[in-house]
Design a protein around this motif. Structure first.
Motif, PDB file in Angstrom:
ATOM      1  N   VAL A 410       0.666  -1.092  -0.274  1.00  0.00           N
ATOM      2  CA  VAL A 410       0.129  -0.167  -0.136  1.00  0.00           C
ATOM      3  C   VAL A 410       1.065   1.233   0.026  1.00  0.00           C
ATOM      4  O   VAL A 410       1.765   1.180   0.740  1.00  0.00           O
ATOM      5  N   ARG A 411       0.902   1.995  -0.656  1.00  0.00           N
ATOM      6  CA  ARG A 411       1.102   3.245  -0.541  1.00  0.00           C
ATOM      7  C   ARG A 411       0.562   4.407   0.244  1.00  0.00           C
ATOM      8  O   ARG A 411      -0.819   4.954  -0.303  1.00  0.00           O
ATOM      9  N   PRO A 412       2.092   5.206   0.422  1.00  0.00           N
ATOM     10  CA  PRO A 412       1.042   6.444   1.545  1.00  0.00           C
ATOM     11  C   PRO A 412       0.244   7.509   0.408  1.00  0.00           C
ATOM     12  O   PRO A 412      -0.455   8.248   1.231  1.00  0.00           O
ATOM     13  N   THR A 413       0.467   7.815  -1.205  1.00  0.00           N
ATOM     14  CA  THR A 413      -0.556   8.653  -1.888  1.00  0.00           C
ATOM     15  C   THR A 413      -1.764   7.365  -2.174  1.00  0.00           C
ATOM     16  O   THR A 413      -2.777   8.720  -2.238  1.00  0.00           O
ATOM     17  N   GLY A 414      -1.685   6.936  -1.953  1.00  0.00           N
ATOM     18  CA  GLY A 414      -3.014   5.873  -2.033  1.00  0.00           C
ATOM     19  C   GLY A 414      -3.144   5.531  -3.639  1.00  0.00           C
ATOM     20  O   GLY A 414      -4.208   5.073  -3.790  1.00  0.00           O
ATOM     21  N   ALA A 590      -6.728  -1.174  -3.282  1.00  0.00           N
ATOM     22  CA  ALA A 590      -7.740  -0.715  -3.127  1.00  0.00           C
ATOM     23  C   ALA A 590      -8.819  -0.732  -2.272  1.00  0.00           C
ATOM     24  O   ALA A 590      -9.924   0.319  -1.785  1.00  0.00           O
ATOM     25  N   GLU A 591      -8.515  -1.829  -1.935  1.00  0.00           N
ATOM     26  CA  GLU A 591      -9.457  -1.907  -0.685  1.00  0.00           C
ATOM     27  C   GLU A 591      -9.198  -1.466   0.696  1.00  0.00           C
ATOM     28  O   GLU A 591      -9.881  -1.016   2.069  1.00  0.00           O
ATOM     29  N   TYR A 592      -7.213  -1.103   1.278  1.00  0.00           N
ATOM     30  CA  TYR A 592      -7.053  -0.520   2.202  1.00  0.00           C
ATOM     31  C   TYR A 592      -7.081   1.175   2.109  1.00  0.00           C
ATOM     32  O   TYR A 592      -7.946   1.551   3.003  1.00  0.00           O
ATOM     33  N   ASN A 593      -7.608   2.042   0.403  1.00  0.00           N
ATOM     34  CA  ASN A 593      -8.245   3.267   0.416  1.00  0.00           C
ATOM     35  C   ASN A 593      -9.325   3.008   0.933  1.00  0.00           C
ATOM     36  O   ASN A 593      -9.924   4.358   1.552  1.00  0.00           O
ATOM     37  N   LYS A 594     -10.184   1.744   0.561  1.00  0.00           N
ATOM     38  CA  LYS A 594     -11.963   2.097   0.533  1.00  0.00           C
ATOM     39  C   LYS A 594     -12.084   2.568   2.521  1.00  0.00           C
ATOM     40  O   LYS A 594     -11.893   3.152   3.387  1.00  0.00           O
ATOM     41  N   LYS A 595     -11.305   0.824   3.125  1.00  0.00           N
ATOM     42  CA  LYS A 595     -11.901   0.823   4.122  1.00  0.00           C
ATOM     43  C   LYS A 595     -11.176   2.688   5.106  1.00  0.00           C
ATOM     44  O   LYS A 595     -11.431   2.785   6.566  1.00  0.00           O
ATOM     45  N   HIS A 596      -9.420   3.165   4.351  1.00  0.00           N
ATOM     46  CA  HIS A 596      -9.201   4.374   5.178  1.00  0.00           C
ATOM     47  C   HIS A 596      -9.414   5.700   5.047  1.00  0.00           C
ATOM     48  O   HIS A 596      -9.602   6.681   5.373  1.00  0.00           O
ATOM     49  N   ASN A 597     -11.130   5.520   3.881  1.00  0.00           N
ATOM     50  CA  ASN A 597     -11.094   6.315   3.119  1.00  0.00           C
ATOM     51  C   ASN A 597     -10.183   6.983   2.292  1.00  0.00           C
ATOM     52  O   ASN A 597     -10.195   8.819   2.413  1.00  0.00           O
ATOM     53  N   ILE A 598      -9.054   6.785   1.967  1.00  0.00           N
ATOM     54  CA  ILE A 598      -8.183   7.297   0.930  1.00  0.00           C
ATOM     55  C   ILE A 598      -8.301   7.889  -0.140  1.00  0.00           C
ATOM     56  O   ILE A 598      -8.310   6.886  -1.433  1.00  0.00           O
ATOM     57  N   THR A 599      -7.975   8.677  -0.787  1.00  0.00           N
ATOM     58  CA  THR A 599      -8.185   9.405  -2.509  1.00  0.00           C
ATOM     59  C   THR A 599      -7.036   9.007  -2.771  1.00  0.00           C
ATOM     60  O   THR A 599      -5.805  10.410  -2.482  1.00  0.00           O
ATOM     61  N   PRO A 600      -6.280   8.930  -3.678  1.00  0.00           N
ATOM     62  CA  PRO A 600      -5.797   9.137  -4.928  1.00  0.00           C
ATOM     63  C   PRO A 600      -4.898   9.986  -5.333  1.00  0.00           C
ATOM     64  O   PRO A 600      -5.341  10.448  -5.385  1.00  0.00           O
TER      65      PRO A 600
END
Length: 669
Positions: A410-414, A590-600
């Motif tokens: 998982v990238r810090p940038t999303g 993608a799952e990580y972004n969704k779980k943590h509400n991250i927008t790339p």
């Protein structure tokens, strides 16, 4: 460690797992980190938590320069050092029996890099908070660190030192008396009771020692140009000018040992009836011995390293790792881009050995020259107490050795790994053209990999005729040209870059939205699982990143979104595994972004400073004196860049100088 960022994505878990593994005493561990996941930041945090002296090695000087710059910013209050080959260019001596052609060693030593190497070893003896960024040069032979640690002189205010004894000691340590008013590194100057010494490993400061009779009355750091005092000191420890300086007693033993080996080798050639080899070896070695007796050094002194260090035949030579071991404390070795670096380390010994065996056989060198060598891989991998391998695609060796394998997916940038598309090979040129047009209209860039150099050139010419701004990139293009082509791609002067191996440059191009791999199903080195993953990763820094893989197994264009679709296709193992790995990574991200509400968020990277100002001008025919003047100008710029620690720019300037020298020779003649 200083940074405005905090660990994010997979970084916190990776840092914790790897730090714990090393603290538990595990020798080998691996960080599997995708492109753009912040592997360098993770490495820095691990060093901070372990508080261990660290050697970071990579296969490429350019990457080493980038790492050095990053770690200097991460650790501004600590001793971050840089250790690469100190040659601007280097042609080793060799002999071609079929042509009866002996090639003398030709080299040019870069004084700034030599200073940084000396600074590295001096810091390792003095401090515990040392981080060394190194190329493969760290695996090559150095002088005995114990001997080097003895070649010091400590100045303490109030101590008594006979000035004449000091001067003799300075000469033994390799320092020369200044012959002009300008004090240079590696020189000392005497003015009455004041002695100024410019340590070889210092850049902007010299040391002033003032005497009252034989008593040291004052020690201070001064500006070597103005002599203005910058800082008062109570004591100062001076180290030898380089790692090969030995005491007179050791030098005498070495000379006796060389003479003994020479006698034995000459007897061998005489018994074999090899008169030419006998005469050749006798003349060359006796001349070297005379130089050693007279000056303490000779051309090619490294070939006598075994005698100078007291090592036995075939014994492991000293290297930079031995300087880490001198304090008898644990340290860490990080191998960056280990999937490339470790195989390169493996090949170093064999290449060096084969060249020197010919020199020994034909009487150009004594057999002991074979012991002036890089570490064998088994010596390197068993040398340090702790190793950390870092790669987006670690090899089998790293994975088999490692007790802990931490994934940083998982990238810090999303940002997600690129989308994967398959398309039929039979229409790959036409399909790719349509895709290129779409990306160009958006202002994006495209990378294309082909199987052959000829195909890269032909495809570039064809697309150019259709109005696409293209360029091709392959091994026959010089380093200066390659860097300029990449710069033009980022500027938009080139829209499509076509090549055979687009991994060589370590391309980090946020502008690239599409990577196309032609004939992706053709098994080979550049179509292996590792190479495919690395090449596809070039599109992972763009919000709309995607990859098109052209292969015979599909009849029409299709996007692969899950493993079920992939399993229905009859792909070879390399292609299947590369796509599977990318899909799994993309899903996790993608799952990580969704779980943590991250927008790339997109990646931005500053444009490299231009190597030289370029203008659209008519071609100019240069005379030899024009080129000579240009070489002198670029050489000055190269040294200035190195002094500013801009090593990537200095390397580019060096490459351009070498290209101009090739032109200058025929013009001059």
């Amino acid at each position: 460690m200083v940074s405005r960022f905090e660990p994010a994505g997979d970084q916190p878990k990776a840092i914790q797992e790897l730090t714990r593994s090393i603290k538990q005493g595990n020798r080998y561990q691996t960080l599997l980190g995708v492109t753009g996941s912040g592997k360098t930041y993770t490495m820095a945090k691990i060093i901070e938590q372990l508080q261990l002296p660290t050697l970071i090695m990579t296969h490429n000087k350019t990457l080493a320069a980038q790492l050095y710059s990053e770690f200097k910013h991460f650790f501004p209050s600590n001793h971050v050092e840089y250790f690469i080959s100190y040659y601007d260019y280097y042609l080793p001596e060799s002999y071609l029996p079929s042509q009866d052609l002996f090639i003398e060693k030709t080299s040019s030593i870069n004084e700034d890099l030599e200073r940084l190497r000396a600074s590295t070893t001096a810091s390792l003896l003095q401090y515990d908070d040392v981080i060394v960024i190194a190329s493969v040069s760290a695996n090559y032979g150095l002088g005995d660190p114990r001997e080097y640690s003895k070649m010091v002189f400590k100045f303490d205010v109030g101590e008594e030192v006979q000035q004449q004894a000091l001067f003799l000691r300075l000469v033994d340590m390799g320092y020369k008396r200044a012959t002009s008013s300008l004090l240079e590194p590696g020189e000392f100057r005497v003015r009455g009771d004041v002695v100024d010494i410019f340590p070889s490993y210092f850049k902007e400061e010299a040391v002033r020692v003032e005497f009252f009779g034989d008593e040291i009355e004052r020690v201070a750091l001064i500006d070597p140009l103005t002599s203005k005092v910058k800082k008062e000191l109570k004591s100062f420890t001076l180290y030898a000018i380089n790692q090969f300086i030995v005491a007179q007693e050791r030098l005498e033993k070495a000379i006796n040992s060389i003479q003994k080996e020479l006698k034995e080798r000459l007897a061998y050639f005489k018994a074999q009836g090899k008169e030419i080899e006998y005469k050749r070896l006798k003349e060359r070695t006796e001349f070297d011995l005379e130089m050693l007796k007279a000056t303490g050094s000779c051309k090619g002194i490294e070939n006598y390293a075994r005698h100078l260090t007291g090592k036995k035949p075939n014994e492991t030579p000293y290297s930079l790792l031995d300087y880490f071991e001198l304090k008898e404390k644990p340290y860490l070795v990080i191998v960056d881009e280990s999937h490339v670096s470790l195989p390169q380390f493996k090949g170093m010994y064999k290449g060096d050995r084969s060249r020197k065996e010919v020199l020994v056989e034909y009487g150009f060198r004594l057999p002991s020259a074979l012991d002036n060598r890089p570490l064998k891989f088994e010596e390197f991998i068993d040398k340090a107490p702790y190793y950390l391998f870092v790669s987006a695609t670690p090899g089998e060796l790293e994975l088999e050795l490692s007790s802990t394998i931490a994934s940083q997916i998982v990238r810090p940038t999303g940002l997600l790994d690129p989308k994967i598309n398959l398309a039929p090979t039979k229409t790959q040129v036409e399909t790719l053209y349509d895709e290129i047009q779409k990306e160009v209209k958006k202002g994006n860039r495209v990378l294309v990999t082909t199987l052959t150099q000829k195909m890269a050139e032909d495809l570039s010419e064809y697309y150019s005729s259709l109005g696409i701004k293209t360029a091709y990139l392959h091994a026959k293009i010089s380093a200066v040209e390659r860097n300029e082509i990449i710069r033009k791609l980022r500027l938009g002067k080139i829209e499509v870059l076509i090549g055979v191996n687009l991994l060589r440059e370590g391309l980090d191009l946020p502008e690239v939205s599409l990577v196309a791999i032609l004939d992706a199903n053709k098994e080979g080195f550049l179509r292996s699982e590792t190479s495919l993953i690395q090449t596809m990763g070039r599109a992972a820094r763009h919000l709309e990143g995607k990859v098109i893989l052209f292969c015979d197994e599909v009849e029409e264009r299709m996007e692969i979104t899950d493993l079920k679709e992939l399993e229905r296709l009859n792909l070879n193992n390399s292609l299947y595994n590369a796509i599977k790995t990318t899909l799994l990574r993309r899903k996790k991200q993608a799952e990580y972004n969704k779980k943590h509400n991250i927008t790339p968020s997109p990646v931005s990277r500053p444009l490299e400073e231009e190597l030289k100002e370029t203008q659209e001008e008519d071609e100019v025919v240069l005379e030899s004196y024009d080129i000579q003047e240009k070489i002198e100008q670029l050489t000055q710029q190269m040294h200035e860049a190195a002094q500013r620690l801009e090593f990537e720019k200095a390397a580019k300037l060096r490459d351009e100088i070498e290209e101009l020298k090739k032109v200058f020779k025929p013009l001059k003649s």
